[in-house]
Design a protein around this motif. Structure first.
Motif, PDB file in Angstrom:
ATOM      1  N   ASN A   1     -10.156  17.504  -6.918  1.00 58.13           N
ATOM      2  CA  ASN A   1      -8.878  17.542  -7.627  1.00 58.13           C
ATOM      3  C   ASN A   1      -9.038  17.101  -9.074  1.00 58.13           C
ATOM      4  O   ASN A   1      -8.432  17.685  -9.981  1.00 58.13           O
ATOM      5  N   GLN A   2      -9.841  16.073  -9.306  1.00 55.70           N
ATOM      6  CA  GLN A   2     -10.080  15.593 -10.666  1.00 55.70           C
ATOM      7  C   GLN A   2     -10.805  16.647 -11.491  1.00 55.70           C
ATOM      8  O   GLN A   2     -10.457  16.886 -12.648  1.00 55.70           O
ATOM      9  N   ILE A   3     -11.793  17.303 -10.911  1.00 50.20           N
ATOM     10  CA  ILE A   3     -12.528  18.358 -11.615  1.00 50.20           C
ATOM     11  C   ILE A   3     -11.591  19.515 -11.948  1.00 50.20           C
ATOM     12  O   ILE A   3     -11.610  20.044 -13.067  1.00 50.20           O
ATOM     13  N   ASP A   4     -10.738  19.907 -10.998  1.00 50.78           N
ATOM     14  CA  ASP A   4      -9.777  20.986 -11.238  1.00 50.78           C
ATOM     15  C   ASP A   4      -8.823  20.623 -12.372  1.00 50.78           C
ATOM     16  O   ASP A   4      -8.520  21.448 -13.232  1.00 50.78           O
ATOM     17  N   ARG A   5      -8.345  19.371 -12.380  1.00 45.48           N
ATOM     18  CA  ARG A   5      -7.426  18.918 -13.429  1.00 45.48           C
ATOM     19  C   ARG A   5      -8.118  18.958 -14.793  1.00 45.48           C
ATOM     20  O   ARG A   5      -7.538  19.434 -15.780  1.00 45.48           O
ATOM     21  N   GLU A   6      -9.350  18.492 -14.863  1.00 45.83           N
ATOM     22  CA  GLU A   6     -10.081  18.486 -16.134  1.00 45.83           C
ATOM     23  C   GLU A   6     -10.362  19.907 -16.607  1.00 45.83           C
ATOM     24  O   GLU A   6     -10.237  20.207 -17.798  1.00 45.83           O
ATOM     25  N   ASN A   7     -10.721  20.803 -15.687  1.00 46.82           N
ATOM     26  CA  ASN A   7     -10.969  22.198 -16.059  1.00 46.82           C
ATOM     27  C   ASN A   7      -9.695  22.867 -16.557  1.00 46.82           C
ATOM     28  O   ASN A   7      -9.721  23.642 -17.517  1.00 46.82           O
TER      29      ASN A   7
ATOM     30  N   GLU B   1     -14.097   7.149  10.863  1.00 45.15           N
ATOM     31  CA  GLU B   1     -13.445   6.685   9.640  1.00 45.15           C
ATOM     32  C   GLU B   1     -14.343   6.921   8.428  1.00 45.15           C
ATOM     33  O   GLU B   1     -13.865   7.289   7.360  1.00 45.15           O
ATOM     34  N   LYS B   2     -15.635   6.701   8.613  1.00 49.61           N
ATOM     35  CA  LYS B   2     -16.591   6.886   7.520  1.00 49.61           C
ATOM     36  C   LYS B   2     -16.588   8.338   7.045  1.00 49.61           C
ATOM     37  O   LYS B   2     -16.555   8.602   5.837  1.00 49.61           O
ATOM     38  N   ASN B   3     -16.606   9.289   7.976  1.00 47.36           N
ATOM     39  CA  ASN B   3     -16.580  10.701   7.608  1.00 47.36           C
ATOM     40  C   ASN B   3     -15.254  11.086   6.961  1.00 47.36           C
ATOM     41  O   ASN B   3     -15.221  11.882   6.025  1.00 47.36           O
ATOM     42  N   ALA B   4     -14.156  10.515   7.461  1.00 50.34           N
ATOM     43  CA  ALA B   4     -12.843  10.798   6.881  1.00 50.34           C
ATOM     44  C   ALA B   4     -12.780  10.286   5.441  1.00 50.34           C
ATOM     45  O   ALA B   4     -12.279  10.976   4.552  1.00 50.34           O
ATOM     46  N   LEU B   5     -13.296   9.087   5.207  1.00 52.98           N
ATOM     47  CA  LEU B   5     -13.286   8.520   3.863  1.00 52.98           C
ATOM     48  C   LEU B   5     -14.172   9.330   2.914  1.00 52.98           C
ATOM     49  O   LEU B   5     -13.806   9.554   1.760  1.00 52.98           O
ATOM     50  N   ALA B   6     -15.301   9.809   3.401  1.00 51.88           N
ATOM     51  CA  ALA B   6     -16.182  10.644   2.574  1.00 51.88           C
ATOM     52  C   ALA B   6     -15.485  11.948   2.198  1.00 51.88           C
ATOM     53  O   ALA B   6     -15.553  12.391   1.052  1.00 51.88           O
ATOM     54  N   ARG B   7     -14.792  12.542   3.153  1.00 52.75           N
ATOM     55  CA  ARG B   7     -14.069  13.792   2.878  1.00 52.75           C
ATOM     56  C   ARG B   7     -12.920  13.535   1.908  1.00 52.75           C
ATOM     57  O   ARG B   7     -12.657  14.330   1.011  1.00 52.75           O
ATOM     58  N   PHE B   8     -12.230  12.419   2.068  1.00 52.59           N
ATOM     59  CA  PHE B   8     -11.148  12.034   1.161  1.00 52.59           C
ATOM     60  C   PHE B   8     -11.676  11.900  -0.272  1.00 52.59           C
ATOM     61  O   PHE B   8     -11.057  12.390  -1.216  1.00 52.59           O
ATOM     62  N   ALA B   9     -12.826  11.260  -0.420  1.00 52.82           N
ATOM     63  CA  ALA B   9     -13.442  11.109  -1.745  1.00 52.82           C
ATOM     64  C   ALA B   9     -13.800  12.465  -2.332  1.00 52.82           C
ATOM     65  O   ALA B   9     -13.610  12.702  -3.538  1.00 52.82           O
ATOM     66  N   ASP B  10     -14.303  13.373  -1.494  1.00 53.44           N
ATOM     67  CA  ASP B  10     -14.630  14.726  -1.962  1.00 53.44           C
ATOM     68  C   ASP B  10     -13.385  15.459  -2.454  1.00 53.44           C
ATOM     69  O   ASP B  10     -13.415  16.127  -3.491  1.00 53.44           O
ATOM     70  N   ILE B  11     -12.304  15.342  -1.704  1.00 53.12           N
ATOM     71  CA  ILE B  11     -11.052  15.998  -2.087  1.00 53.12           C
ATOM     72  C   ILE B  11     -10.559  15.444  -3.419  1.00 53.12           C
ATOM     73  O   ILE B  11     -10.175  16.197  -4.323  1.00 53.12           O
ATOM     74  N   ARG B  12     -10.578  14.137  -3.564  1.00 47.36           N
ATOM     75  CA  ARG B  12     -10.129  13.514  -4.813  1.00 47.36           C
ATOM     76  C   ARG B  12     -11.015  13.946  -5.986  1.00 47.36           C
ATOM     77  O   ARG B  12     -10.529  14.221  -7.079  1.00 47.36           O
ATOM     78  N   ARG B  13     -12.315  14.004  -5.769  1.00 47.60           N
ATOM     79  CA  ARG B  13     -13.239  14.416  -6.828  1.00 47.60           C
ATOM     80  C   ARG B  13     -12.974  15.870  -7.227  1.00 47.60           C
ATOM     81  O   ARG B  13     -12.918  16.211  -8.412  1.00 47.60           O
TER      82      ARG B  13
ATOM     83  N   PHE C   1       0.849  -1.189   0.000  1.00 44.95           N
ATOM     84  CA  PHE C   1       0.000   0.000   0.000  1.00 44.95           C
ATOM     85  C   PHE C   1       0.885   1.240   0.000  1.00 44.95           C
ATOM     86  O   PHE C   1       1.984   1.237   0.574  1.00 44.95           O
ATOM     87  N   GLU C   2       0.411   2.310  -0.625  1.00 41.42           N
ATOM     88  CA  GLU C   2       1.129   3.573  -0.635  1.00 41.42           C
ATOM     89  C   GLU C   2       0.376   4.575   0.226  1.00 41.42           C
ATOM     90  O   GLU C   2      -0.835   4.738   0.080  1.00 41.42           O
ATOM     91  N   LYS C   3       1.111   5.257   1.093  1.00 38.76           N
ATOM     92  CA  LYS C   3       0.489   6.285   1.935  1.00 38.76           C
ATOM     93  C   LYS C   3       0.143   7.468   1.056  1.00 38.76           C
ATOM     94  O   LYS C   3       0.951   7.920   0.260  1.00 38.76           O
ATOM     95  N   GLN C   4      -1.069   7.947   1.180  1.00 35.15           N
ATOM     96  CA  GLN C   4      -1.531   9.088   0.406  1.00 35.15           C
ATOM     97  C   GLN C   4      -1.181  10.383   1.126  1.00 35.15           C
ATOM     98  O   GLN C   4      -1.031  10.430   2.336  1.00 35.15           O
ATOM     99  N   PHE C   5      -1.059  11.443   0.381  1.00 30.35           N
ATOM    100  CA  PHE C   5      -0.652  12.735   0.913  1.00 30.35           C
ATOM    101  C   PHE C   5      -1.672  13.296   1.904  1.00 30.35           C
ATOM    102  O   PHE C   5      -1.311  13.902   2.906  1.00 30.35           O
TER     103      PHE C   5
END
Length: 91
Positions: free
Chosen positions: A58-64, A44-56, A32-36
Motif C-alpha cells: 500500500n505504501q509503495i502504491d501511494r508513493e507511485n 499469528e506469525k504468518n498473519a503478521l508477515a502478510r499484514f506487513a506485506d500488505i502495508r508495504r 488500540f484501533e482495529k485495522q481494516f
C-alpha cells in the motif's frame, strides 16, 4: 486456516484471532484501533508477515501514485501552451 484481526496503537500492532471478541474489546478499551485488514493464515506469525506485506504494498502504491500525480498538471499545462502556439501559427 484461522482468521486474524489486527489492532494498532502507535507503532505497536497486536494480532488476535477474529473469534477472540473479549480480548479485542479490552484492546479497544486500552486505545488500540482495529485495522481494516483481516487475514486467514496458519499462525499469528504468518498473519503478521502478510499484514506487513500488505502495508508495504500500500505504501509503495501511494508513493507511485504521488510520483505520477505530481507531474500531470505540469504536462497538462505544457500541452495547453503548445496547442495554443500551434493554433496561433496556423492562423
Amino acid at each position: 486456516m484461522t482468521d486474524y484481526s489486527f489492532y494498532q496503537k502507535g507503532k505497536q500492532i497486536v494480532v488476535l484471532k477474529s473469534a477472540e471478541v473479549d480480548a479485542a474489546s479490552q484492546l479497544v478499551a486500552q486505545g488500540f484501533e482495529k485495522q481494516f485488514e483481516e487475514i486467514s493464515a496458519t499462525s499469528e506469525k504468518n498473519a503478521l508477515a502478510r499484514f506487513a506485506d500488505i502495508r508495504r504494498d500500500n505504501q509503495i502504491d501511494r508513493e507511485n501514485f504521488l510520483a505520477g500525480a505530481g507531474p500531470m498538471p505540469l504536462i497538462g499545462g505544457l500541452t495547453a501552451i503548445i496547442t495554443s502556439l500551434v493554433r496561433k501559427k496556423e492562423q
